[in-house]
Scaffold this motif. Structure first.
Motif, mmCIF file in Angstrom:
data_model
loop_
_atom_site.group_PDB
_atom_site.id
_atom_site.type_symbol
_atom_site.label_atom_id
_atom_site.label_comp_id
_atom_site.label_asym_id
_atom_site.label_seq_id
_atom_site.Cartn_x
_atom_site.Cartn_y
_atom_site.Cartn_z
ATOM 1 N N TYR A 101 -7.155 -4.123 0.671
ATOM 2 C CA TYR A 101 -7.921 -2.899 0.440
ATOM 3 C C TYR A 101 -8.206 -2.749 -1.052
ATOM 4 C CZ TYR A 101 -5.448 -2.068 4.833
ATOM 5 O OH TYR A 101 -4.912 -2.189 6.087
ATOM 6 N N SER A 102 -9.387 -2.206 -1.365
ATOM 7 C CA SER A 102 -9.730 -1.914 -2.760
ATOM 8 C C SER A 102 -10.721 -0.762 -2.812
ATOM 9 C CB SER A 102 -10.335 -3.147 -3.439
ATOM 10 O OG SER A 102 -10.739 -2.834 -4.762
ATOM 11 N N ASP A 103 -10.495 0.162 -3.761
ATOM 12 C CA ASP A 103 -11.448 1.259 -3.957
ATOM 13 C C ASP A 103 -12.388 0.986 -5.128
ATOM 14 O OD1 ASP A 103 -9.853 1.646 -6.157
ATOM 15 O OD2 ASP A 103 -9.362 3.737 -5.728
ATOM 16 N N PHE A 104 -12.298 -0.201 -5.719
ATOM 17 C CA PHE A 104 -13.204 -0.634 -6.786
ATOM 18 C C PHE A 104 -13.291 0.381 -7.933
ATOM 19 C CE2 PHE A 104 -14.768 -2.216 -2.665
ATOM 20 C CZ PHE A 104 -14.617 -3.577 -2.870
ATOM 21 N N VAL A 128 0.855 -1.189 0.000
ATOM 22 C CA VAL A 128 0.000 0.000 0.000
ATOM 23 C C VAL A 128 0.889 1.237 0.000
ATOM 24 C CG1 VAL A 128 -1.892 -1.163 1.188
ATOM 25 C CG2 VAL A 128 -0.163 0.046 2.524
ATOM 26 N N ILE A 134 -5.616 2.541 0.445
ATOM 27 C CA ILE A 134 -6.755 2.563 -0.475
ATOM 28 C C ILE A 134 -6.797 1.298 -1.326
ATOM 29 C CG2 ILE A 134 -7.745 3.757 -2.480
ATOM 30 C CD1 ILE A 134 -6.753 6.372 -1.275
ATOM 31 N N ASN A 135 -5.676 0.932 -1.904
ATOM 32 C CA ASN A 135 -5.574 -0.289 -2.691
ATOM 33 C C ASN A 135 -4.321 -1.049 -2.277
ATOM 34 O OD1 ASN A 135 -7.766 -0.301 -4.821
ATOM 35 N ND2 ASN A 135 -6.892 1.717 -5.208
ATOM 36 N N GLY A 136 -4.414 -2.373 -2.300
ATOM 37 C CA GLY A 136 -3.224 -3.167 -2.033
ATOM 38 C C GLY A 136 -3.392 -4.132 -0.881
ATOM 39 N N GLU A 152 -11.464 5.829 -7.276
ATOM 40 C CA GLU A 152 -10.426 6.812 -6.954
ATOM 41 C C GLU A 152 -10.448 7.195 -5.480
ATOM 42 O OE1 GLU A 152 -10.749 10.093 -9.633
ATOM 43 O OE2 GLU A 152 -10.166 8.899 -11.382
ATOM 44 N N GLY A 153 -10.728 6.225 -4.632
ATOM 45 C CA GLY A 153 -10.656 6.436 -3.196
ATOM 46 C C GLY A 153 -11.938 6.896 -2.543
ATOM 47 N N VAL A 212 -13.969 2.616 -0.256
ATOM 48 C CA VAL A 212 -12.892 1.651 -0.021
ATOM 49 C C VAL A 212 -13.437 0.501 0.818
ATOM 50 C CG1 VAL A 212 -10.644 1.246 1.041
ATOM 51 C CG2 VAL A 212 -11.070 3.389 -0.164
#
Length: 387
Positions: A243-246, A204, A211-213, A249-250, A253
């Motif tokens: 984590y993923s924001d799909f 991350v 947010i992602n990772g 862009e944040g 999450v």
């Protein structure tokens, strides 16, 4: 800053063919030292009589940061009370990127004062030595413990996202278990020698606001005690979060976390090495340490195993405000096997206020497996996301 320290950060060797990728990596290495406000790196101008394949210099322009830093923090919750912590840090102590830090904490459940000397890039890039000393005092429902220790840790960066460390800690502790406290028995005094081997994956960008990772960590901690208790034990633990924001862009999450742990060996390990569940960093909605094994007199005794799971949905409504819904589950057990079939659940909502240094967190949670003595809800205030 010692010029040799800067030279040792170069990812290329003398007379190596120019690569813009390695020049960018050099900039990153300079930035991650934390020593400079700005670091400009560029290929020097070619001499007038140069030919293809001739040598070029690399020009480096650095502007150093203020060497001293003071940081302050605070937290509060209905289950763990309030706490203040502070840190004084002196960077680049000898010109080799080394750091001397002094940290202190005063809280309802513990007091701590420690100092750490860190020397980076020993022998090669990414190898760091940390020498530490601390004194601490715990005062919880499960135990009281006062002591101190000295430690040494060697950490190595194996790849941009993977690092590993080995360490050794020697110390002394004066311990009053909850059962001894109830019976009016005296403290037990032990000398401790603990080793550690850890591996960590950090996928991350921002630890305070992932947010992602993926993040993951495994640890093995063998230890021996001498004095009033003479035993050897081994503590194993593993933790991971994703984590993923799909693709938002944040703005939205989703976050998941899981943790397992076990202790092998005879009873008698220091209580701060045992597992406890419940509280702001564990299962929200319950008192600190309350989802843990108890003896026949209903006193907390700490666990030999642990299981925890958490799920969060985070919505960022604007530049400064966000909201969170969460579900936590977990328990500490008296057996070596994690107590997956006896977990307690808690759920709640939270608010996040985003600042330049990270989000401020305020959560309210309720226990879904409420027992006699449990409060109707718990409130937690801190810095950074829950995980």
């Amino acid at each position: 800053t010692n010029p040799t320290f800067i030279e040792n950060l170069r990812p290329w060797k003398a007379n190596e063919q120019y690569s813009p990728v390695k020049l960018d990596e050099f900039r990153s290495r300079l930035a991650e030292t934390g020593l400079f406000n700005s670091a400009a790196v560029k290929l020097g101008d070619a001499p007038a009589d140069s030919t293809q394949g001739s040598e070029r210099t690399v020009d480096v322009e650095l502007r150093e940061r203020e060497r001293r830093t003071i940081a302050l923090g605070a937290s509060a919750s209905t289950s763990e009370g309030a706490g203040l912590d502070g840190e004084w840090q002196l960077r680049n102590l000898t010109g080799w990127g080394d750091t001397l830090a002094v940290k202190g904490q005063i809280a309802t459940l513990q007091r701590r004062l420690g100092t750490t000397y860190t020397r980076p890039h020993i022998g090669k890039y990414g190898r760091t030595l940390a020498l530490g000393a601390k004194v601490e005092d715990f005062e919880t429902d499960a135990f009281d413990q006062t002591g101190g220790s000295v430690s040494a840790t060697l950490q190595e960066v194996l790849s941009p996202r993977v690092r590993a460390a080995v360490g050794l800690e020697a110390g002394y502790a004066s311990i009053l278990d909850s059962q001894a406290r109830t019976l009016g028995a005296g403290r037990r005094n032990v000398y401790l020698l603990t080793g550690s081997a850890t591996a960590e994956y950090v996928g991350v960008r921002d630890i305070l606001e992932p947010i992602n990772g993926i993040r993951a960590r495994v640890a093995i901690e063998p230890g021996i005690t001498a004095g009033d208790t003479n035993i050897g034990y081994g503590k194993l633990s593993g933790e991971a979060s994703i984590y993923s924001d799909f693709g938002t862009e944040g703005d939205f999450v989703g976050a998941l976390r899981g943790k397992l742990g076990t202790i092998v060996g005879p009873n008698g390990a220091p209580p701060d090495k045992l597992f406890f569940a419940g509280g702001g960093g564990s299962v929200r909605g319950y008192e600190y340490q309350s989802i843990s094994p108890r003896d026949g007199t209903n006193q907390l005794v700490g666990g030999r195993s642990l299981v925890e799971m958490s799920a969060e949905v985070r919505y960022r409504a604007g530049d400064t405000l966000g909201y969170v819904a969460f579900l936590d589950a977990g328990a500490a057990g008296s057996n070596v096997e994690p107590p997956i079939d006896s977990m307690s659940f808690g759920t709640g909502l939270g608010v996040r206020y985003y600042t330049a240094f990270g989000p401020l967190r305020a959560d309210i949670a309720v226990p879904l497996n409420k027992k006699e003595g449990d409060a109707d809800f718990q409130i937690y205030i801190s810095i950074g996301q829950a995980f």
